[in-house]
Motif scaffolding. Structure first.
Motif, PDB file in Angstrom:
ATOM      1  N   ASN A 188     -18.001 -10.400 -13.172  1.00  0.00           N
ATOM      2  CA  ASN A 188     -16.944 -11.645 -12.716  1.00  0.00           C
ATOM      3  C   ASN A 188     -17.113 -13.062 -13.318  1.00  0.00           C
ATOM      4  O   ASN A 188     -16.747 -13.816 -14.243  1.00  0.00           O
ATOM      5  N   LEU A 212      -7.514 -11.741  -9.581  1.00  0.00           N
ATOM      6  CA  LEU A 212      -7.898 -12.029 -11.285  1.00  0.00           C
ATOM      7  C   LEU A 212      -6.760 -12.556 -11.587  1.00  0.00           C
ATOM      8  O   LEU A 212      -7.112 -13.297 -12.061  1.00  0.00           O
ATOM      9  N   MET A 264     -11.628 -16.405  -7.560  1.00  0.00           N
ATOM     10  CA  MET A 264     -12.379 -15.219  -7.708  1.00  0.00           C
ATOM     11  C   MET A 264     -13.308 -14.972  -6.566  1.00  0.00           C
ATOM     12  O   MET A 264     -14.431 -13.585  -6.121  1.00  0.00           O
TER      13      MET A 264
END
Length: 198
Positions: free
Chosen positions: A88, A165, A185
């Motif tokens: 991430n 996302l 996120m």
């Protein structure tokens, strides 16, 4: 087929189109634009592509190849929540380099062209499925090593991460600010964390 195995002229055209589509959008880019950017004549282009639809599908293949190769470096070895966080962080860092201006290189092809071309829509669905499966496979590994609860559904969690996302890419693109992406996120991963052990 990997783009590197294509003819040099075809590779030039696909790469030029991919760059133009990403910045300007598929519908705003003409074949003349692509020919000019790739340094190819009309006859050279016609020897490589029947029409714009075929070119778009080749760009989808290229973008999917680039994204999947990039994310495999993180996700194929993922077996902990920290590894998911590192993936991430890498995604957000890459998008921050452009201030989130252009969104997801693959997702950008969905709304602009796919509705008019079922073959492109099906190809995009296949590639997004492969991307999502990389996340799901990592979550299943976490389940196997008991760092993800037995009752968790890796496929659904992967879908929720992918949805966050893509939505956060769009928000960052609209605002030219990566912060909405970071927040969305973080919240998606916080949801996944509720299923982790320890």
């Amino acid at each position: 087929m990997a783009i590197t195995s294509e003819s040099p002229a075809r590779v030039r055209i696909i790469q030029a189109a991919a760059d133009l589509f990403y910045v300007k959008g598929v519908n705003s880019v003409t074949l003349d634009d692509v020919r000019a950017a790739s340094g190819t004549s009309k006859s050279q282009f016609c020897r490589q592509f029947a029409d714009k639809d075929e070119l778009v599908r080749s760009v989808i293949e290229l973008r999917a190849q680039q994204i999947l190769e990039r994310d495999r470096q993180h996700l194929e070895r993922m077996s902990s929540f920290r590894a998911l966080e590192r993936w991430n962080d890498s995604i957000i860092h890459l998008n921050s380099l452009r201030d989130g201006a252009h969104g997801c290189a693959l997702g950008a092809l969905v709304g602009s062209h796919a509705p008019q071309d079922p073959a492109a829509r099906n190809l995009l669905a296949e590639k997004f499925g492969e991307w999502q499966e990389l996340i799901a496979a990592g979550l299943r590994r976490m389940q196997e090593n008991s760092s993800l609860k037995e009752g968790a559904d890796p496929a659904k969690l992967a879908l929720s991460v992918m949805a966050a996302l893509q939505g956060s890419y769009l928000l960052a693109q609209m605002t030219h600010d990566v912060e909405p992406m970071r927040i969305a996120m973080d919240m998606a991963l916080a949801h996944v964390k509720t299923y982790t052990v320890g």
